[in-house]
Design a protein around this motif. Sequence first.
Motif, PDB file in Angstrom:
ATOM      1  N   ASP A 226      55.255  40.974  80.357  1.00 32.59           N
ATOM      2  CA  ASP A 226      56.121  41.290  79.229  1.00 32.59           C
ATOM      3  C   ASP A 226      56.443  42.781  79.177  1.00 32.59           C
ATOM      4  O   ASP A 226      57.573  43.172  78.848  1.00 32.59           O
ATOM      5  CB  ASP A 226      55.458  40.855  77.918  1.00 32.59           C
ATOM      6  CG  ASP A 226      55.440  39.343  77.736  1.00 32.59           C
ATOM      7  OD1 ASP A 226      56.172  38.649  78.472  1.00 32.59           O
ATOM      8  OD2 ASP A 226      54.689  38.859  76.868  1.00 32.59           O
ATOM      9  N   THR A 229      59.000  43.422  81.847  1.00 31.43           N
ATOM     10  CA  THR A 229      60.282  42.835  81.442  1.00 31.43           C
ATOM     11  C   THR A 229      60.981  43.690  80.395  1.00 31.43           C
ATOM     12  O   THR A 229      62.203  43.902  80.453  1.00 31.43           O
ATOM     13  CB  THR A 229      60.061  41.411  80.896  1.00 31.43           C
ATOM     14  OG1 THR A 229      59.505  40.590  81.929  1.00 31.43           O
ATOM     15  CG2 THR A 229      61.372  40.800  80.414  1.00 31.43           C
ATOM     16  N   GLU A 232      62.510  46.674  82.167  1.00 30.11           N
ATOM     17  CA  GLU A 232      63.610  46.316  83.056  1.00 30.11           C
ATOM     18  C   GLU A 232      64.853  45.895  82.269  1.00 30.11           C
ATOM     19  O   GLU A 232      65.976  46.154  82.680  1.00 30.11           O
ATOM     20  CB  GLU A 232      63.165  45.211  84.004  1.00 30.11           C
ATOM     21  CG  GLU A 232      62.145  45.690  85.039  1.00 30.11           C
ATOM     22  CD  GLU A 232      61.666  44.570  85.962  1.00 30.11           C
ATOM     23  OE1 GLU A 232      62.186  43.441  85.849  1.00 30.11           O
ATOM     24  OE2 GLU A 232      60.766  44.830  86.793  1.00 30.11           O
ATOM     25  N   ARG A 233      64.662  45.262  81.108  1.00 37.63           N
ATOM     26  CA  ARG A 233      65.801  44.792  80.304  1.00 37.63           C
ATOM     27  C   ARG A 233      66.215  45.798  79.237  1.00 37.63           C
ATOM     28  O   ARG A 233      67.210  45.575  78.541  1.00 37.63           O
ATOM     29  CB  ARG A 233      65.438  43.462  79.639  1.00 37.63           C
ATOM     30  CG  ARG A 233      65.216  42.316  80.605  1.00 37.63           C
ATOM     31  CD  ARG A 233      64.865  41.055  79.837  1.00 37.63           C
ATOM     32  NE  ARG A 233      64.624  39.916  80.736  1.00 37.63           N
ATOM     33  CZ  ARG A 233      64.201  38.727  80.322  1.00 37.63           C
ATOM     34  NH1 ARG A 233      63.983  38.515  79.030  1.00 37.63           N
ATOM     35  NH2 ARG A 233      64.006  37.750  81.192  1.00 37.63           N
TER      36      ARG A 233
END
Length: 342
Positions: A226, A229, A232-233
Amino acid sequence: MGEVLPVISATEAGDADLVARARAGDGEAFTRLVEPLRRELHAHCYRMLGSTHDADDALQDALLRAWRGLAGFEGRSSLRSWLYAVSTRTCLDAVASRGRRALPMDLGPASGHAVLDNPPAPDVAWLGPYPDDEPAGRCARRESVELAFVAALQHLPGNQRAALLLFEVLGFAAAEIAAMMGTSTTSVNSALARARRVVAERVPEPGGQRAVRLLGDARVRQVVADYATALERGDADLLVALLTEDVTWSMPPMRHWYRGIGAVTDFAVRVPLTSCPPWRHLPTSANGLPAVACYLWDEGAGAHLAWSIDVLTLRRDGRIAAITSFVDAGHFPAFGLPASLP
């Protein structure tokens, strides 16, 4: 420190023939004797010095000293004890000449909001991460290389640092430590008492390793995934949901650091989540804790290049209480990580 080395016992060394051959000048025999102990000796040097690179140098120097002094031993202690004595003395020499290593929180108060001009501080000897490439339970206690503990050790004089590690982590008796360090048992006990007080003040709570064990592998892997993520997002909501209210984020070799969900969120939103090029990540482990290897896109290279090793200290509820981002591609080789990702 002097070069008079303590003595070892062939009867306790486990292979009398190898010891005899090594004493006679057989380098291969000496290598076979010390190889099983190399990793734990390296971890000891890291705990003493706070740097994998310094530990590399200290262990190499210690084994050279041991090789040169092996022929004259008289047989009063084990090979392991003798090598720890030589390694400890080597590290004490290094401590005396190089001083202690630091984290950003050792240098000043936290910043209340994002500091965009936060260049590296090359004048500071920074604490570095330590790769986990041994199973749990090896190299004494894995907690003994946890960041908070190693950082606390850096505030101790060399003799107190050595006494605490040899007694609390490695299990040597005070009398053995006195012989190793060329001092009295009374002095060792005094050093232990002072060292325990300082470490207890700086590490008042159980370490992140305990939280990792209680959470279990699957939960820890999910937290790591998480976190990666979210970066990266550019997902601020996901990142904030992972953090404790009193979270800290530091980035050696940068001086500025942040404490509290407000300051950390401000930094995260203004820098890694929006201002940086795209990220990629690989899971890893450092200092007995989950970690993430961060790679930052480089247009000229046409690849994501090694950027930082982010060590995550977790609480028992699975939230992240501290992020320590070691920003230096030079850390990656020790972790067996690639320099870039396509």
